[in-house]
Motif scaffolding. Structure first.
Motif, PDB file in Angstrom:
ATOM      1  N   ASP A  72      -1.457  -4.079   5.574  1.00  0.00           N
ATOM      2  CA  ASP A  72      -2.543  -3.025   6.050  1.00  0.00           C
ATOM      3  C   ASP A  72      -2.889  -1.790   5.404  1.00  0.00           C
ATOM      4  OD1 ASP A  72       0.077  -1.833   6.348  1.00  0.00           O
ATOM      5  OD2 ASP A  72      -0.222  -1.516   8.666  1.00  0.00           O
ATOM      6  N   LEU A  73      -2.258  -1.743   4.012  1.00  0.00           N
ATOM      7  CA  LEU A  73      -2.449  -0.858   3.120  1.00  0.00           C
ATOM      8  C   LEU A  73      -2.067   0.553   3.863  1.00  0.00           C
ATOM      9  CD1 LEU A  73      -5.554  -1.553   1.104  1.00  0.00           C
ATOM     10  CD2 LEU A  73      -3.036  -2.083   0.474  1.00  0.00           C
ATOM     11  N   SER A  74      -0.763   0.692   4.457  1.00  0.00           N
ATOM     12  CA  SER A  74      -0.303   1.600   5.197  1.00  0.00           C
ATOM     13  C   SER A  74       0.047   2.770   4.396  1.00  0.00           C
ATOM     14  CB  SER A  74       0.808   1.209   6.181  1.00  0.00           C
ATOM     15  OG  SER A  74       2.078   1.074   5.320  1.00  0.00           O
ATOM     16  N   TYR A  75       0.418   3.851   4.745  1.00  0.00           N
ATOM     17  CA  TYR A  75       0.944   5.071   4.046  1.00  0.00           C
ATOM     18  C   TYR A  75       2.070   4.590   2.960  1.00  0.00           C
ATOM     19  CZ  TYR A  75       5.071   5.570   7.109  1.00  0.00           C
ATOM     20  OH  TYR A  75       6.359   4.886   7.736  1.00  0.00           O
ATOM     21  N   LYS A  76       2.980   3.610   3.254  1.00  0.00           N
ATOM     22  CA  LYS A  76       3.915   3.177   2.399  1.00  0.00           C
ATOM     23  C   LYS A  76       3.365   2.649   1.167  1.00  0.00           C
ATOM     24  CE  LYS A  76       7.116   1.720   6.379  1.00  0.00           C
ATOM     25  NZ  LYS A  76       7.735   0.523   7.098  1.00  0.00           N
ATOM     26  N   PHE A  77       2.535   1.939   1.142  1.00  0.00           N
ATOM     27  CA  PHE A  77       1.968   1.390   0.164  1.00  0.00           C
ATOM     28  C   PHE A  77       1.479   2.687  -0.850  1.00  0.00           C
ATOM     29  CE2 PHE A  77      -1.628   0.013  -2.581  1.00  0.00           C
ATOM     30  CZ  PHE A  77      -1.382  -1.041  -3.072  1.00  0.00           C
ATOM     31  N   TRP A  78       0.702   3.730  -0.248  1.00  0.00           N
ATOM     32  CA  TRP A  78       0.153   4.628  -1.087  1.00  0.00           C
ATOM     33  C   TRP A  78       1.559   5.583  -1.705  1.00  0.00           C
ATOM     34  CZ3 TRP A  78      -4.216   3.302  -2.643  1.00  0.00           C
ATOM     35  CH2 TRP A  78      -4.712   2.501  -2.034  1.00  0.00           C
ATOM     36  N   ILE A  79       2.394   5.804  -0.858  1.00  0.00           N
ATOM     37  CA  ILE A  79       3.609   6.426  -1.375  1.00  0.00           C
ATOM     38  C   ILE A  79       4.109   5.819  -2.498  1.00  0.00           C
ATOM     39  CG2 ILE A  79       6.087   7.246  -0.693  1.00  0.00           C
ATOM     40  CD1 ILE A  79       5.013   7.969   2.010  1.00  0.00           C
ATOM     41  N   GLY A  80       4.220   4.374  -2.225  1.00  0.00           N
ATOM     42  CA  GLY A  80       5.010   3.566  -3.359  1.00  0.00           C
ATOM     43  C   GLY A  80       4.082   3.525  -4.965  1.00  0.00           C
ATOM     44  N   LEU A  81       2.722   3.604  -4.657  1.00  0.00           N
ATOM     45  CA  LEU A  81       1.986   3.691  -5.695  1.00  0.00           C
ATOM     46  C   LEU A  81       2.070   5.049  -6.312  1.00  0.00           C
ATOM     47  CD1 LEU A  81      -0.199   2.271  -7.336  1.00  0.00           C
ATOM     48  CD2 LEU A  81      -1.999   3.294  -5.803  1.00  0.00           C
ATOM     49  N   GLY A  82       2.209   5.968  -5.629  1.00  0.00           N
ATOM     50  CA  GLY A  82       2.611   7.543  -6.072  1.00  0.00           C
ATOM     51  C   GLY A  82       3.795   7.489  -6.880  1.00  0.00           C
ATOM     52  N   ILE A  83       4.635   6.729  -6.355  1.00  0.00           N
ATOM     53  CA  ILE A  83       6.005   6.984  -7.153  1.00  0.00           C
ATOM     54  C   ILE A  83       5.892   6.226  -8.565  1.00  0.00           C
ATOM     55  CG2 ILE A  83       8.348   6.046  -7.239  1.00  0.00           C
ATOM     56  CD1 ILE A  83       8.464   6.500  -4.152  1.00  0.00           C
ATOM     57  N   SER A  84       5.155   4.844  -8.473  1.00  0.00           N
ATOM     58  CA  SER A  84       4.885   4.212  -9.491  1.00  0.00           C
ATOM     59  C   SER A  84       4.018   5.161 -10.641  1.00  0.00           C
ATOM     60  CB  SER A  84       4.071   2.949  -9.289  1.00  0.00           C
ATOM     61  OG  SER A  84       4.786   1.983  -8.575  1.00  0.00           O
ATOM     62  N   VAL A  85       3.220   5.859 -10.081  1.00  0.00           N
ATOM     63  CA  VAL A  85       2.087   6.661 -11.188  1.00  0.00           C
ATOM     64  C   VAL A  85       3.047   7.599 -11.620  1.00  0.00           C
ATOM     65  CG1 VAL A  85       0.475   8.268 -10.993  1.00  0.00           C
ATOM     66  CG2 VAL A  85      -0.105   6.258 -10.019  1.00  0.00           C
ATOM     67  N   TYR A  86       4.030   8.441 -10.916  1.00  0.00           N
ATOM     68  CA  TYR A  86       4.949   9.204 -11.536  1.00  0.00           C
ATOM     69  C   TYR A  86       5.739   8.841 -12.572  1.00  0.00           C
ATOM     70  CZ  TYR A  86       8.227  13.155 -11.931  1.00  0.00           C
ATOM     71  OH  TYR A  86       8.998  13.983 -12.382  1.00  0.00           O
ATOM     72  N   GLY A  87       6.187   7.327 -12.328  1.00  0.00           N
ATOM     73  CA  GLY A  87       7.008   6.652 -13.203  1.00  0.00           C
ATOM     74  C   GLY A  87       5.970   6.558 -14.453  1.00  0.00           C
ATOM     75  N   ILE A  88       4.863   6.152 -14.476  1.00  0.00           N
ATOM     76  CA  ILE A  88       3.925   5.883 -15.593  1.00  0.00           C
ATOM     77  C   ILE A  88       3.875   7.174 -16.419  1.00  0.00           C
ATOM     78  CG2 ILE A  88       1.671   5.345 -16.276  1.00  0.00           C
ATOM     79  CD1 ILE A  88       1.589   3.378 -14.046  1.00  0.00           C
ATOM     80  N   ILE A  89       3.819   8.282 -15.417  1.00  0.00           N
ATOM     81  CA  ILE A  89       3.726   9.714 -16.268  1.00  0.00           C
ATOM     82  C   ILE A  89       5.115   9.805 -17.035  1.00  0.00           C
ATOM     83  CG2 ILE A  89       3.358  12.006 -15.586  1.00  0.00           C
ATOM     84  CD1 ILE A  89       1.456  11.383 -13.426  1.00  0.00           C
ATOM     85  N   TYR A  90       6.156   9.562 -16.403  1.00  0.00           N
ATOM     86  CA  TYR A  90       7.430   9.926 -16.978  1.00  0.00           C
ATOM     87  C   TYR A  90       7.496   9.193 -18.140  1.00  0.00           C
ATOM     88  CZ  TYR A  90      12.483   9.801 -17.434  1.00  0.00           C
ATOM     89  OH  TYR A  90      13.867  10.227 -17.935  1.00  0.00           O
ATOM     90  N   PHE A  91       7.244   7.810 -18.093  1.00  0.00           N
ATOM     91  CA  PHE A  91       7.296   7.031 -19.499  1.00  0.00           C
ATOM     92  C   PHE A  91       6.474   7.853 -20.592  1.00  0.00           C
ATOM     93  CE2 PHE A  91       5.992   3.524 -22.248  1.00  0.00           C
ATOM     94  CZ  PHE A  91       7.095   3.136 -22.547  1.00  0.00           C
ATOM     95  N   ILE A  92       5.310   7.987 -20.220  1.00  0.00           N
ATOM     96  CA  ILE A  92       4.174   8.297 -21.455  1.00  0.00           C
ATOM     97  C   ILE A  92       4.786   9.714 -21.788  1.00  0.00           C
ATOM     98  CG2 ILE A  92       2.052   9.302 -21.930  1.00  0.00           C
ATOM     99  CD1 ILE A  92       1.032   7.114 -19.712  1.00  0.00           C
ATOM    100  N   PHE A  93       5.291  10.623 -20.862  1.00  0.00           N
ATOM    101  CA  PHE A  93       5.575  12.081 -21.401  1.00  0.00           C
ATOM    102  C   PHE A  93       7.091  12.174 -21.874  1.00  0.00           C
ATOM    103  CE2 PHE A  93       2.228  14.020 -19.187  1.00  0.00           C
ATOM    104  CZ  PHE A  93       2.136  15.281 -19.544  1.00  0.00           C
ATOM    105  N   HIS A  94       8.030  11.547 -21.012  1.00  0.00           N
ATOM    106  CA  HIS A  94       9.409  11.581 -21.599  1.00  0.00           C
ATOM    107  C   HIS A  94       9.797  10.640 -22.775  1.00  0.00           C
ATOM    108  CE1 HIS A  94      13.827  11.071 -20.722  1.00  0.00           C
ATOM    109  NE2 HIS A  94      13.822  12.442 -20.617  1.00  0.00           N
TER     110      HIS A  94
END
Length: 147
Positions: A72-94
């Motif tokens: 149902d693309l609930s808030y859990k999906f979007w929070i998980g996606l936000g964590i993934s985006v942060y992980g991608i940012i982490y990988f690129i920056f760090h």
């Protein structure tokens, strides 16, 4: 309007991850979990280090949340996606820009250079303490005023 809410959840999750990461880095990684994190403050022999288990943990949490909210693309999906985006940012920056796990890209951007300076100060010590600058995307103002 729904897309605005989803983008807001993702952006808030990224901001929350920065705050949460700063906290656990300072109080857990440089505290009781130092036995894992110290591999990150030592010379790396190979591409992986013991500290990478933390990235696997966060990736697992992210995937779990996206899986739980997928139908149902609930808030859990979007929070998980936000964590993934942060992980991608982490990988690129760090991992890429700061620690050169790949051939590092060059930049004259004052923000990127300030973040790199702050992180290099963090790694000056190979000990649990003293240490400073625990964030990824935010650092003290003093690192941005240097030439």
């Amino acid at each position: 309007m729904q897309i605005v809410l989803h983008i807001a959840i993702i952006l808030l999750t990224i901001a929350a991850m920065e705050a949460f990461s700063w906290f656990i880095h300072k109080y857990l990684f440089h505290g009781p979990l130092w036995f894992i994190h110290k591999s990150h403050h030592s010379e790396r022999h190979g591409w992986l280090e013991f500290n990478d288990v933390f990235s696997l943990l966060f990736a697992s949490i992210s995937l779990y949340l996206m899986w739980e909210g997928r139908l149902d693309l609930s808030y859990k999906f979007w929070i998980g996606l936000g964590i993934s985006v942060y992980g991608i940012i982490y990988f690129i920056f760090h991992d890429w820009f700061i620690h050169n796990r790949f051939k590092s890209f060059k930049s004259t951007n004052p923000y990127l250079l300030g973040i790199r300076r702050a992180h290099k100060i963090h790694h000056k010590s190979t000990k649990k303490n003293p240490s400073e600058e625990f964030g990824l995307l935010l650092a003290s103002k003093k690192y941005f005023s240097q030439k």
